[in-house]
Write a protein that holds these residues in place. Structure first.
Motif, PDB file in Angstrom:
ATOM      1  N   GLY A  94     -19.775  28.942 -74.563  1.00  0.00           N
ATOM      2  CA  GLY A  94     -20.142  28.523 -73.210  1.00  0.00           C
ATOM      3  C   GLY A  94     -19.458  29.347 -72.143  1.00  0.00           C
ATOM      4  O   GLY A  94     -20.088  29.783 -71.170  1.00  0.00           O
TER       5      GLY A  94
ATOM      6  N   GLY B  42     -18.797  21.117 -76.068  1.00  0.00           N
ATOM      7  CA  GLY B  42     -17.441  21.370 -76.551  1.00  0.00           C
ATOM      8  C   GLY B  42     -16.467  20.299 -76.095  1.00  0.00           C
ATOM      9  O   GLY B  42     -15.617  19.845 -76.866  1.00  0.00           O
TER      10      GLY B  42
ATOM     11  N   SER C 247     -27.298  27.414 -70.079  1.00  0.00           N
ATOM     12  CA  SER C 247     -26.920  27.300 -71.488  1.00  0.00           C
ATOM     13  C   SER C 247     -25.406  27.228 -71.641  1.00  0.00           C
ATOM     14  O   SER C 247     -24.896  26.462 -72.465  1.00  0.00           O
ATOM     15  N   GLY C 248     -24.680  28.003 -70.854  1.00  0.00           N
ATOM     16  CA  GLY C 248     -23.227  27.978 -70.918  1.00  0.00           C
ATOM     17  C   GLY C 248     -22.655  26.631 -70.523  1.00  0.00           C
ATOM     18  O   GLY C 248     -21.722  26.135 -71.161  1.00  0.00           O
ATOM     19  N   ILE C 249     -23.221  26.034 -69.491  1.00  0.00           N
ATOM     20  CA  ILE C 249     -22.743  24.716 -69.052  1.00  0.00           C
ATOM     21  C   ILE C 249     -23.031  23.665 -70.125  1.00  0.00           C
ATOM     22  O   ILE C 249     -22.186  22.809 -70.402  1.00  0.00           O
ATOM     23  N   ILE C 250     -24.198  23.744 -70.764  1.00  0.00           N
ATOM     24  CA  ILE C 250     -24.522  22.808 -71.845  1.00  0.00           C
ATOM     25  C   ILE C 250     -23.529  22.965 -72.998  1.00  0.00           C
ATOM     26  O   ILE C 250     -23.026  21.975 -73.544  1.00  0.00           O
ATOM     27  N   TYR C 251     -23.227  24.201 -73.376  1.00  0.00           N
ATOM     28  CA  TYR C 251     -22.269  24.436 -74.461  1.00  0.00           C
ATOM     29  C   TYR C 251     -20.869  23.932 -74.095  1.00  0.00           C
ATOM     30  O   TYR C 251     -20.166  23.379 -74.946  1.00  0.00           O
ATOM     31  N   ILE C 252     -20.459  24.116 -72.856  1.00  0.00           N
ATOM     32  CA  ILE C 252     -19.143  23.631 -72.430  1.00  0.00           C
ATOM     33  C   ILE C 252     -19.096  22.104 -72.485  1.00  0.00           C
ATOM     34  O   ILE C 252     -18.116  21.510 -72.949  1.00  0.00           O
TER      35      ILE C 252
ATOM     36  N   ASP D  31     -18.170  26.044 -79.408  1.00  0.00           N
ATOM     37  CA  ASP D  31     -18.986  25.673 -78.252  1.00  0.00           C
ATOM     38  C   ASP D  31     -18.321  26.084 -76.935  1.00  0.00           C
ATOM     39  O   ASP D  31     -18.978  26.640 -76.051  1.00  0.00           O
ATOM     40  N   LEU D  32     -17.025  25.805 -76.807  1.00  0.00           N
ATOM     41  CA  LEU D  32     -16.333  26.176 -75.564  1.00  0.00           C
ATOM     42  C   LEU D  32     -16.279  27.692 -75.395  1.00  0.00           C
ATOM     43  O   LEU D  32     -16.512  28.210 -74.303  1.00  0.00           O
TER      44      LEU D  32
ATOM     45  N   MET E  95     -21.042  32.762 -72.055  1.00  0.00           N
ATOM     46  CA  MET E  95     -22.354  32.770 -71.392  1.00  0.00           C
ATOM     47  C   MET E  95     -22.225  32.673 -69.874  1.00  0.00           C
ATOM     48  O   MET E  95     -22.969  33.336 -69.147  1.00  0.00           O
ATOM     49  N   VAL E  96     -21.303  31.862 -69.401  1.00  0.00           N
ATOM     50  CA  VAL E  96     -21.089  31.745 -67.957  1.00  0.00           C
ATOM     51  C   VAL E  96     -20.582  33.070 -67.400  1.00  0.00           C
ATOM     52  O   VAL E  96     -21.049  33.537 -66.349  1.00  0.00           O
TER      53      VAL E  96
END
Length: 68
Positions: A51, A16, A8-13, A47-48, A54-55
């Motif tokens: 993300g 962003g 999910s973190g990678i998707i948000y990054i 988003d960034l 989350m990471v």
């Protein structure tokens, strides 16, 4: 289906970075800052930030489970 915080973190990054790219293209096309550009930058910031959080949470959770 549950997703890991890393995925999910990678998707948000990625989202962003995409919103940042679109905002930069919008600035170049309109020769300045408009309300839509500011809106895109605000979304990209959230988003960034989310993300990266989350990471970081993924690695903190992984480390805490490893130490048990």
């Amino acid at each position: 289906m549950r997703r890991s915080p890393l995925f999910s973190g990678i998707i948000y990054i990625i989202l962003g970075l995409l919103f940042t790219y679109i905002a930069i293209q919008n600035i170049q096309r309109e020769q300045g800052w408009g309300i839509f550009t500011v809106f895109l930058i605000i979304i990209a910031t959230f988003d960034l930030g989310g993300g990266l959080r989350m990471v970081a949470f993924h690695f903190k959770l992984k480390n805490s489970l490893k130490n048990k």
